[in-house]
Enzyme design. Structure first.
Site, PDB file in Angstrom:
ATOM      1  N   TRP A 174       0.830  -1.206   0.000  1.00  0.00           N
ATOM      2  CA  TRP A 174       0.000   0.000   0.000  1.00  0.00           C
ATOM      3  C   TRP A 174       0.864   1.255   0.000  1.00  0.00           C
ATOM      4  O   TRP A 174       0.388   2.341  -0.333  1.00  0.00           O
ATOM      5  CB  TRP A 174      -0.943   0.013   1.200  1.00  0.00           C
ATOM      6  CG  TRP A 174      -0.264   0.243   2.540  1.00  0.00           C
ATOM      7  CD1 TRP A 174       0.842  -0.375   3.022  1.00  0.00           C
ATOM      8  CD2 TRP A 174      -0.671   1.158   3.565  1.00  0.00           C
ATOM      9  NE1 TRP A 174       1.149   0.089   4.279  1.00  0.00           N
ATOM     10  CE2 TRP A 174       0.248   1.028   4.645  1.00  0.00           C
ATOM     11  CE3 TRP A 174      -1.726   2.064   3.679  1.00  0.00           C
ATOM     12  CZ2 TRP A 174       0.140   1.771   5.822  1.00  0.00           C
ATOM     13  CZ3 TRP A 174      -1.830   2.808   4.857  1.00  0.00           C
ATOM     14  CH2 TRP A 174      -0.909   2.662   5.911  1.00  0.00           C
ATOM     15  N   ASP A 175       2.133   1.107   0.371  1.00  0.00           N
ATOM     16  CA  ASP A 175       3.060   2.236   0.389  1.00  0.00           C
ATOM     17  C   ASP A 175       3.027   2.988  -0.938  1.00  0.00           C
ATOM     18  O   ASP A 175       3.068   4.220  -0.974  1.00  0.00           O
ATOM     19  CB  ASP A 175       4.491   1.739   0.632  1.00  0.00           C
ATOM     20  CG  ASP A 175       4.628   0.909   1.895  1.00  0.00           C
ATOM     21  OD1 ASP A 175       3.763   0.041   2.128  1.00  0.00           O
ATOM     22  OD2 ASP A 175       5.603   1.104   2.641  1.00  0.00           O
ATOM     23  N   GLU A 193      -0.369  -2.437  13.115  1.00  0.00           N
ATOM     24  CA  GLU A 193      -0.151  -3.887  13.094  1.00  0.00           C
ATOM     25  C   GLU A 193       0.110  -4.476  14.482  1.00  0.00           C
ATOM     26  O   GLU A 193       0.365  -5.673  14.598  1.00  0.00           O
ATOM     27  CB  GLU A 193       1.000  -4.215  12.141  1.00  0.00           C
ATOM     28  CG  GLU A 193       0.650  -3.924  10.686  1.00  0.00           C
ATOM     29  CD  GLU A 193       1.823  -4.094   9.736  1.00  0.00           C
ATOM     30  OE1 GLU A 193       1.590  -4.449   8.566  1.00  0.00           O
ATOM     31  OE2 GLU A 193       2.973  -3.852  10.160  1.00  0.00           O
ATOM     32  N   LYS A 240       0.953   1.222  16.580  1.00  0.00           N
ATOM     33  CA  LYS A 240       2.231   1.172  15.871  1.00  0.00           C
ATOM     34  C   LYS A 240       2.521   2.445  15.088  1.00  0.00           C
ATOM     35  O   LYS A 240       3.644   2.941  15.071  1.00  0.00           O
ATOM     36  CB  LYS A 240       2.256  -0.028  14.918  1.00  0.00           C
ATOM     37  CG  LYS A 240       3.544  -0.135  14.111  1.00  0.00           C
ATOM     38  CD  LYS A 240       3.522  -1.297  13.129  1.00  0.00           C
ATOM     39  CE  LYS A 240       4.813  -1.347  12.318  1.00  0.00           C
ATOM     40  NZ  LYS A 240       4.810  -2.445  11.332  1.00  0.00           N
ATOM     41  N   GLN A 241       1.498   2.977  14.404  1.00  0.00           N
ATOM     42  CA  GLN A 241       1.749   4.057  13.453  1.00  0.00           C
ATOM     43  C   GLN A 241       0.461   4.812  13.183  1.00  0.00           C
ATOM     44  O   GLN A 241      -0.596   4.491  13.724  1.00  0.00           O
ATOM     45  CB  GLN A 241       2.302   3.491  12.153  1.00  0.00           C
ATOM     46  CG  GLN A 241       1.343   2.575  11.408  1.00  0.00           C
ATOM     47  CD  GLN A 241       1.972   1.945  10.180  1.00  0.00           C
ATOM     48  OE1 GLN A 241       2.798   1.064  10.277  1.00  0.00           O
ATOM     49  NE2 GLN A 241       1.570   2.395   9.011  1.00  0.00           N
TER      50      GLN A 241
END
Length: 737
Positions: free
Chosen positions: A300-301, A430, A498-499
């Site tokens: 997906w980056d 994640e 996580k992010q």
């Protein structure tokens, strides 16, 4: 825009980083390597089955190091520099008698060619010979390719072979053919010579004929003394056509320039014929060998983090990225079928076929949000270009429809809540798996389905009733008491994530949020986001605070968003401690968005490109040049007091004329080609001007999108404006309108 006389475009040092992963990369759309590294990669060439598939390692003839012989008896100054102006890496040795330099580059206009050149120039009187060494460790071997040496061609050595193991059983074993001019152990500037240059070429192709043709073309340029010049001029032209800069700290300017350079390096030169995109991986084409940088897989980056900035500056490359998703749709259809669902499920990790190649099943099964990122890229492209041909004839509609069908088969109806649920997923965070109703994922479901319905209407196709039913009734978790969006059902504030996840709602994911809810989401998740998370996280927090006009918090997070950039060559690492992927294009993409979309407030919508500039401390001006919107190229800059917009080029008479609508005054300012329009800093929207009244003179086509008249990206006939006379400037006070 120089700051204290410093150059933000060249990154120099007197020594190399101790970690070789942080060496500068030289890449183009087809070939990539790190300087002084023994491996190069070819776009789309993978070896290994299933989750073991990775970029095939090809031995690099560019792994040559310039050295002075022992006992030369001169004090030498050694410099290493990445020159983004020319897309070249320079290694220089200079002493009292001579200057020797090695220039390494991936040719910009000949993407099948890598090269290095060595120059020796005499600096002091005297006629004695000067000899420099070339240290090479080239070995014609690869763990991924069955290689054989063939006959020389025009003085070049020949190596050819194929990959050992196909990605899928019965799949192709890809061929690689490489020709290169070998470097001798030393080079000598002869007695009486003042200067001399030697070129060493590497050409790679998918067949012997292709490699030979590419080498021949390069040799012809070399014979005319134009090989390097053509490359450097192409980079110079690219920087004329697009750019991003600020009046502000040098480190920020270097971060912007370096990030844009590395991202542009992964793309073809505009108008380059025959480009086929094999996807952009997190570590780029220079990385991705086995057990390195996610094996060169596509995530997906590409679609969420790299694509938006690429779209604004290089719509042809953006289309090619979408064509990669179209080309791998069959694999996505099979992925969905293997999981028991209809439609298409794009792989969490994709290589050549589009089938799932993630080594760990949990991510491929649960991170279905990749589908939403893919469709969002198609949506942004459509709104920016109105390129209906991609959707009508080239397969774009098939992707959008197949993802809509997947979502409708993946959700489940909850009679108790009278909502559709999406269960057993993993969001960008994640740290939490198997959750129900990830708010980020569910909002992407809404967005995908609503875009699919709108696109179907534009294409004159029937709209399945279930699409909008699911979009309207899917659960979007919201805590009324605490006025924020829980990340998923059962999420408790304080749980570490996580992010960036929930904070992606609003931007880059279109979703309407009140300022209070946006602020609460930012506050809650900023406090619990892991400092060990990936590089793109803090850029999205910065964008959120820019939306809320909290310039102090935004500036701190903007600085934090490029903390993963390593010196001296501005190579990014995935994680702040230097671990993870390197040359991390994902992090660079997020950081670029923080300025291209955050500082400017750009949002690509169906009605136009909205803007709402915000000024941050220490940054007195932001300039974005070469923005593409519906066949027009624009420059957009702003300071504390004013905004300036200029249409610099049009792709043809079919490109619509544009205007800027200012808010809240509703003033409309025509953006006439070749004229700068300035107005007090405010929000607004760049949009198509209304059609001319009947009977008036116009080159436009009233009532039709320009893609109905001409495919906007097939050989655009760009007309640059204002080149023969000074650009006129119009300063407008909206209050006087």
């Amino acid at each position: 825009m120089e700051d204290a006389g410093e150059d933000p475009t060249t990154f120099a040092a007197h020594s190399l980083p101790s970690d070789p992963r942080l060496l500068a990369t030289v890449t183009n759309a087809y070939l990539g390597t790190r300087v002084f590294h023994d491996t190069l990669h070819v776009s789309g060439v993978y070896n290994g089955a299933g989750g073991d598939t990775h970029r095939a390692m090809l031995p690099s003839p560019l792994n040559v190091r310039l050295e002075a012989p022992a006992g030369m008896g001169e004090q030498l100054t050694e410099t290493f520099a990445l020159d983004t102006n020319t897309g070249s890496f320079l290694h220089t040795l200079e002493g009292p008698r001579f200057r020797a330099s090695q220039c390494i580059y991936a040719h910009r206009t000949l993407p099948h060619v890598l090269a290095f050149r060595v120059s020796i120039a005499r600096l002091a009187p005297g006629s004695g010979p000067i000899t420099l060494l070339l240290r090479s460790a080239f070995s014609p071997e690869s763990p991924d390719l069955d290689l054989h040496q063939g006959p020389d061609f025009q003085g070049a050595r020949y190596l050819y072979g194929h990959t050992l193991t196909p990605e899928q059983p019965g799949g192709p074993q890809q061929e690689v053919h490489m020709l290169w001019t070998p470097a001798p152990p030393d080079l000598t500037l002869g007695e009486g010579e003042e200067a001399r240059t030697w070129d060493f070429l590497t050409a790679v192709g998918g067949s012997q004929a292709e490699a030979q043709a590419c080498l021949t073309e390069a040799l012809q340029l070399q014979a005319r003394g134009a090989l390097y010049t053509a490359h450097a001029q192409a980079w110079a032209q690219l920087w004329v056509e697009c750019g991003l800069d600020v009046v502000g700290p040098l480190q920020l300017r270097q971060a912007l320039r370096g990030s844009l350079y590395y991202l542009l390096s992964a793309l073809p030169q505009p108008k380059a014929p025959g480009y086929i995109c094999h996807g952009l991986s997190p570590g780029g084409l220079s990385n991705g060998s086995r057990e390195e940088c996610y094996w060169g897989h596509v995530f997906w980056d590409q679609d969420l983090w790299m694509f938006p900035s690429i779209l604004m500056f290089h719509p042809e490359a953006a289309r090619a990225i979408l064509e990669y998703r179209i080309r791998t749709l069959d694999g996505a259809l099979e992925n969905a079928q293997n999981l028991g669902y209809q439609g298409a499920k794009f792989a969490w990790e994709s290589a050549d076929s589009g089938l799932e190649v993630c080594p760990e099943d949990i991510y491929g099964v649960q991170e279905v949000h990749v589908n939403g990122a893919v469709v969002l890229a198609f949506e942004l492209y459509y709104h920016t270009t109105q390129d209906l041909q991609l959707f009508r004839e080239a397969g774009g509609w098939d992707v959008v429809r197949a993802v809509a069908e997947f979502w409708c088969s993946r959700v489940e109806w909850s009679p108790r809540e009278e909502k559709y649920h999406l269960r057993g997923v993993m969001s960008p965070d994640e740290y939490h798996s198997g959750v129900n109703n990830s708010v980020y994922t569910n909002v992407l479901v809404q967005n995908s389905l609503r875009f699919a319905a709108a696109l179907a209407q534009d294409l004159g196709l029937p709209i399945p009733s279930q699409w909008l039913a699911v979009a309207d009734k899917i659960k979007v978790p919201f805590d009324v008491e605490q006025n924020f969006h829980p990340e998923f059902d059962g999420y408790e504030p304080g749980e570490v994530v996580k992010q960036a996840d929930v904070v992606l709602l609003g931007y880059p994911v279109p979703f309407s949020l009140s300022p209070d809810v946006r602020r609460k989401n930012l506050e809650i998740y900023e406090a619990v986001t892991s400092p060990q998370g990936p590089a793109m996280t803090w850029s999205m927090f910065a964008v959120g605070w820019m939306e809320l006009k909290d310039a102090v918090r935004a500036r701190g997070l903007l600085d934090r968003s490029f903390a993963n950039m390593a010196e001296p060559f501005k190579v990014w690492t995935e994680n702040a401690d230097g671990s993870g992927a390197v040359n991390f294009l994902t992090g660079m993409g997020g950081f670029l968005q923080a300025v291209v979309f955050g500082c400017t407030g750009f949002r690509v919508t169906r009605a136009g490109v909205t803007f709402d500039p915000v000024c941050l401390s220490g940054i007195s001006r932001v300039s974005v040049s070469g923005i593409f919107y519906q066949g027009n190229k624009l420059n957009f800059s702003f300071s504390e007091d004013s905004v300036t917009v200029e249409v610099t080029a049009r792709a043809g008479p079919w490109a619509p004329h544009l205007e800027a609508e200012l808010w809240p005054s509703q003033s409309r300012l025509s953006l006439l080609p070749g004229h700068k329009v300035s107005f007090p800093r405010s929000a607004g929207r760049i949009q198509m001007s209304p059609p001319k009244l009947p009977g008036s003179s116009s080159s436009e086509f009233p009532g039709r999108t320009f893609s109905d008249v001409r495919d906007p990206l097939q050989s655009p006939l760009w007309v640059t404006l204002g080149s023969s006379s000074p650009t006129e400037s119009l300063t407008v006070d909206p209050a006087s309108e």
